[in-house]
Design a protein around this motif. Sequence first.
Motif, short mmCIF file in Angstrom:
data_model
loop_
_atom_site.label_atom_id
_atom_site.label_comp_id
_atom_site.label_asym_id
_atom_site.label_seq_id
_atom_site.Cartn_x
_atom_site.Cartn_y
_atom_site.Cartn_z
N MET F 108 0.72 -1.14 -0.11
CA MET F 108 -0.06 -0.05 -0.01
C MET F 108 0.51 1.79 0.11
O MET F 108 0.41 2.16 -0.79
CB MET F 108 -1.05 0.39 1.23
N ALA F 109 2.10 1.58 0.55
CA ALA F 109 2.73 2.00 0.92
C ALA F 109 3.74 2.69 -0.58
O ALA F 109 3.71 3.70 -0.62
CB ALA F 109 3.67 2.42 2.04
N SER F 110 4.03 1.39 -1.58
CA SER F 110 3.83 1.63 -2.99
C SER F 110 4.25 2.20 -4.12
O SER F 110 4.36 3.34 -4.55
CB SER F 110 4.32 0.41 -3.20
N GLY F 111 1.92 2.41 -3.30
CA GLY F 111 1.42 3.71 -4.80
C GLY F 111 1.30 2.30 -5.57
O GLY F 111 0.74 2.87 -6.39
N ALA F 112 1.86 1.01 -5.98
CA ALA F 112 1.86 0.93 -6.86
C ALA F 112 0.69 0.09 -7.23
O ALA F 112 -0.29 -0.48 -6.11
CB ALA F 112 2.70 -0.63 -7.09
N ILE F 113 -0.12 -0.41 -8.49
CA ILE F 113 -1.14 -1.21 -8.28
C ILE F 113 -0.56 -2.91 -7.86
O ILE F 113 0.31 -3.85 -9.01
CB ILE F 113 -1.97 -1.60 -9.98
N CYS F 114 -0.98 -3.71 -7.36
CA CYS F 114 -0.93 -4.89 -7.23
C CYS F 114 -2.18 -6.13 -7.58
O CYS F 114 -3.14 -5.40 -6.60
CB CYS F 114 -0.51 -4.88 -5.45
#
Lengths: 255, 255, 255, 255, 255, 255
Positions: F108-114
């Motif tokens: 969540m912190a990375s901001g990436a769509i996972c």
Amino acid sequence: MRVGVPSETKVLERRVGLTPDSVREVVAHGHEVVVETGAGLGIGADDAAFAAVGATILPDVDDVFAAADLIVKVKEPLAEERAKLRSDQTLFTYLHLAPDPEQTKDLMASGAICIAYETVTDDDGGLPLLAPMSKVAGRMAIQAGAHCLESPQGGAGLLLGGVPGVAPAKVVVIGGGVVGANAIEMAVGLGADVTVLDRNVAVLDELDARFGPAVRAVYSTRSSLDRYVLDADLVVGAVLVKGARAPRLVTADMV
Amino acid sequence: MRVGVPSETKVLERRVGLTPDSVREVVAHGHEVVVETGAGLGIGADDAAFAAVGATILPDVDDVFAAADLIVKVKEPLAEERAKLRSDQTLFTYLHLAPDPEQTKDLMASGAICIAYETVTDDDGGLPLLAPMSKVAGRMAIQAGAHCLESPQGGAGLLLGGVPGVAPAKVVVIGGGVVGANAIEMAVGLGADVTVLDRNVAVLDELDARFGPAVRAVYSTRSSLDRYVLDADLVVGAVLVKGARAPRLVTADMV
Amino acid sequence: MRVGVPSETKVLERRVGLTPDSVREVVAHGHEVVVETGAGLGIGADDAAFAAVGATILPDVDDVFAAADLIVKVKEPLAEERAKLRSDQTLFTYLHLAPDPEQTKDLMASGAICIAYETVTDDDGGLPLLAPMSKVAGRMAIQAGAHCLESPQGGAGLLLGGVPGVAPAKVVVIGGGVVGANAIEMAVGLGADVTVLDRNVAVLDELDARFGPAVRAVYSTRSSLDRYVLDADLVVGAVLVKGARAPRLVTADMV
Amino acid sequence: MRVGVPSETKVLERRVGLTPDSVREVVAHGHEVVVETGAGLGIGADDAAFAAVGATILPDVDDVFAAADLIVKVKEPLAEERAKLRSDQTLFTYLHLAPDPEQTKDLMASGAICIAYETVTDDDGGLPLLAPMSKVAGRMAIQAGAHCLESPQGGAGLLLGGVPGVAPAKVVVIGGGVVGANAIEMAVGLGADVTVLDRNVAVLDELDARFGPAVRAVYSTRSSLDRYVLDADLVVGAVLVKGARAPRLVTADMV
Amino acid sequence: MRVGVPSETKVLERRVGLTPDSVREVVAHGHEVVVETGAGLGIGADDAAFAAVGATILPDVDDVFAAADLIVKVKEPLAEERAKLRSDQTLFTYLHLAPDPEQTKDLMASGAICIAYETVTDDDGGLPLLAPMSKVAGRMAIQAGAHCLESPQGGAGLLLGGVPGVAPAKVVVIGGGVVGANAIEMAVGLGADVTVLDRNVAVLDELDARFGPAVRAVYSTRSSLDRYVLDADLVVGAVLVKGARAPRLVTADMV
Amino acid sequence: MRVGVPSETKVLERRVGLTPDSVREVVAHGHEVVVETGAGLGIGADDAAFAAVGATILPDVDDVFAAADLIVKVKEPLAEERAKLRSDQTLFTYLHLAPDPEQTKDLMASGAICIAYETVTDDDGGLPLLAPMSKVAGRMAIQAGAHCLESPQGGAGLLLGGVPGVAPAKVVVIGGGVVGANAIEMAVGLGADVTVLDRNVAVLDELDARFGPAVRAVYSTRSSLDRYVLDADLVVGAVLVKGARAPRLVTADMV
């Protein structure tokens, strides 16, 4: 020993006495093999394929006959081939001498040892060089029969196995021996409604155990022949049943 | 909740609403179960078998009805059972109300909630409590039919699968639904010559994929019904086909 | 040769020595056939069916015995039939002389040549006229056993194959010979849980190859008999296993 | 309603809009049927066969069009047939309008209601009148392919299933839908070495469950297409895979 | 006769000469059996299990050898066991004398009658006490091979049968005898892509009839060995094929 | 889009996010692919194999993360990999976040769509990226179980399918879903005595239709679990049945 493989000369015969794989076996056992140029073209094997496994390619059939101790062919030799045989040679091929007195006379005159594939007998009395032909004939009979039932070939426009909703065609196989068992295997595979007729209960037992409810195994009598053959869409038999008015009869001799 | 299991009272009915295994499940979910003494004898389960999984055995049917919030039975209640129902009870059993107005009236008068097994519907519109009966009926139909074809039972003296040498009997299954598919499975298993007729091609597709050349899957029309039913040794149908002159017709209702 | 076919006289015997199909074969080989009037009624063949294939119908059993060189029957002749035999006749039927000294004496006294079906032996030591009876017996054993397991017949109320959700009944077949193999085929076909016990590993190999995981092929010892027979719902054996406390034992002799 | 069945006029088309069995169904539902004389000859049904189930035979196609409320055909109407359509009629046949603007224009001009078989859709989105053609196409594809592989037809001289000792031919089926599944069924039945390629894993799951080790079910990618198609003896696809250098490609459109 | 069963002493050998079930058979035939304490622990049978079927448990191997007329073992006797044999005894076990001259010398010196399981021959020339080992070896070969192909065992990370979408592993079985046929049965069962190579066409015929399109039955030549072995993921052979560069070769001797 | 394939870093994980075949598909759709050097070694695919289908090989995992718009992996990213994710990236891999709050927080912190493979759902509610793992798990469970039953592995010394004469091992499969059906397929293939327990009758119906008498399909209750699990040699379940004293339990999670 030097083994010679001439081209087949009979019309429509595309096979050859030894394939490259067979040549490789023969050579590995310490023999020499000579092959007439182009002898394997009918099966898609060019001279290079034979050379690669150790055969010597010869430009002319006369060279092959001259060089060989053993001639390996497919079909019986025609008159001009018979003339090339020597008394110190062995010929190994299908001969079918019974209906062919002229060939018989020539072969005897040549002094060569002539071994007919169709008479080679194994310890159990089987005919190991004839059986593969019967297997092919039985399988081809269904393929040929299926083709003949197509409407454009003048057939009844039936698909052997039907499709769900449409009943399959009725195939009757007369005789459950090698030809018959192979025909049954293909007919069942295509989904046909198959009946086999035989006078040997042991044969029917074996087919029943193998194919179960997919095949009707019936003792062959005049009455059962009438009942099933006259109602069939396709009949397969090793020999022609005289007088049977079968809708369409494919015999092993025809394929 | 307290669940009551009375003995079945209908003639020839030997089943019981809950087996000991089912009682064990119900008890494990926190419910109480009361069973009328001897209720399980018809399936070989004595009172001890029910007690061992936590049921209380009651000496009288009236005690069972008095104690229970939910009555679980097999067959519809007879008049004297209906009289015992209370408005705070639920009855769970086969009811088949359509042809039985008297029962319907009594049940409505009782004020009880009455759930008929045969009307319980799942998310896909299926009838999960009816389907097992149809499976049993389809399987039994072939067993019953095979028995009826025996000569001492007045049948034609035919073995469904024949033996090698003798053609199998011809079984025609009308309708390839749950009853039909289960009948087909048994008939094929016994080696019969099986034809199924249905008007739903998807059903025929599925049966064809499952049974292959062991079953003739034919679209049902007046003509195909005539062709196969009139030639059959045994006909299985979920309902009677009016006017069909079948040699021997076993319907699911009969088993 | 003149072949005579009298009606069977033994109680409950509905079969006949020659069917119309068989008569047709015999006639086609140049023989004459005389048939006692009504001899084929038990199998649904009237006099006209025999006449149509060339038999002469005779009104009385004495006429048949008087006219025939060869008498073809099903069951052993009763005393009054034995009295009709002449020393220039041949009798061909099941005889089962071992437990029947009186019959043996009469037949020897008649001077007739008497050939018992059950003793005809083929080149491999097989009994070709007994084997079909064993096949029928093996197949019927499962059909009879399935019927006996029905609740209204006093059975345990088991369906041999169960239905999905309910485990199938356990069938144990003692001996994997002709009777056993045919019983297995039917039991597997009905979806039962089948175990076969035999002391011949070659028999177990063959059944394992044929039925795969659908049959448990176990070497027969005192221990394995105990283990499987005592746990079975239905036991099929060619002969009674003495002392085995089988839940329900169907022997080939019983069907 | 009065249903009219004209003869098919397209070259090589031997089918007919309604078979006698279908006519019988239509008549039983209270409709009248008129059939052009000779319309059923291509499927072996003469005028008498139609008359026997209640059809009226008309001597001329114009009479059929004049009399009918509903015209039932097989193939799209040719220009001269289109000219006979009236605005109060319904036409029910395969139309395949997409590549045929002239037909489309004529049909719209006629004012008739024209229903194309190939567009009839069932509740699940299936195409019930197209599926049977796909089944036939898939089954025929293998039959046609087997024929083409015969040496006299210019093929490689391969029998699809080989014989014991000779490896079977490699059949690759592109797409496991209706066409593909039916082709697979026939190819497996003939003993071929079958690979199916599809991008839908649910389709591969179902084919794997149905055919087990007899079929290689492979996810279709550029690489798997290369690997299997280029090594195949026979390729079956519903549509041509562009650029694939298949040894021999039979598409459903070709049969 | 008194039969003695010593514990096996060879490293990793967990079997025992007679199981309790076998002891029961021997005792029932009127013999005595003495068993060394703990002899059955490797197969999960304690002394009580042997005692329950009538064996006498002896505390020491010397007591067993002293008491027995017949010694029944699994593996050949080690030197210290050979020293215990007397000339009035019979030894019945696997011996494999060929590569073991020392054992041969000791056994001859003992004067005992030594019967090797592996040389017992039945009326048809079969080896009934060796065949079961071959069946186990053939079945285990596939199980062992499947394990070896797992990635953590250093294998290629292949599942023998693949999953739908992924092609199965290629298994080549060299020789279709007892070992080979049992290996094929397991490999087909796991869904592998199986080829069997044999020089005996009768063997290929039988495997083809049994496994159909699930197995490629190919005549074994240098060329076919090259073609299939070099392309295989797993090769099973009764003996090592010299010089074959197989990706992974499991021989029956290895399991 | 640029797709990045890093090496897997989790211990014992030998797989890779994209195979060369998959890369070829991605490239053919117009995307770029960058692969970390050596990423495919665990599946036997070297850098050249990836380069040959159009991938660019990068020397370092940081380069791969830096270059990629979409990261395709197998297992969840470890902490050091999570640190490389950017908010303009998409991560596509198995995540299994439920028991792993730390990972969840980092992603969540990375901001990436996972996107987690295990949560991708198709139109029918199926989990198409989880199902293949279940198929592998079900098939491997039997392979692992068979290995564990070998005597040298500490097992009971049982061969799953026995050999003719010796009863097969008893395999119980709890749950007939994807894992269970695949386990059943392998267990039946190896000749085991298979029972499946499930609470969904539709599942039992389907397994019964598919496997017939080779599988016992039983409704799962406390009683049937006791009866079959406690008597089993091998139990396969998708999840551990608490408290079951199974002789040997293989769960899908263990393989």
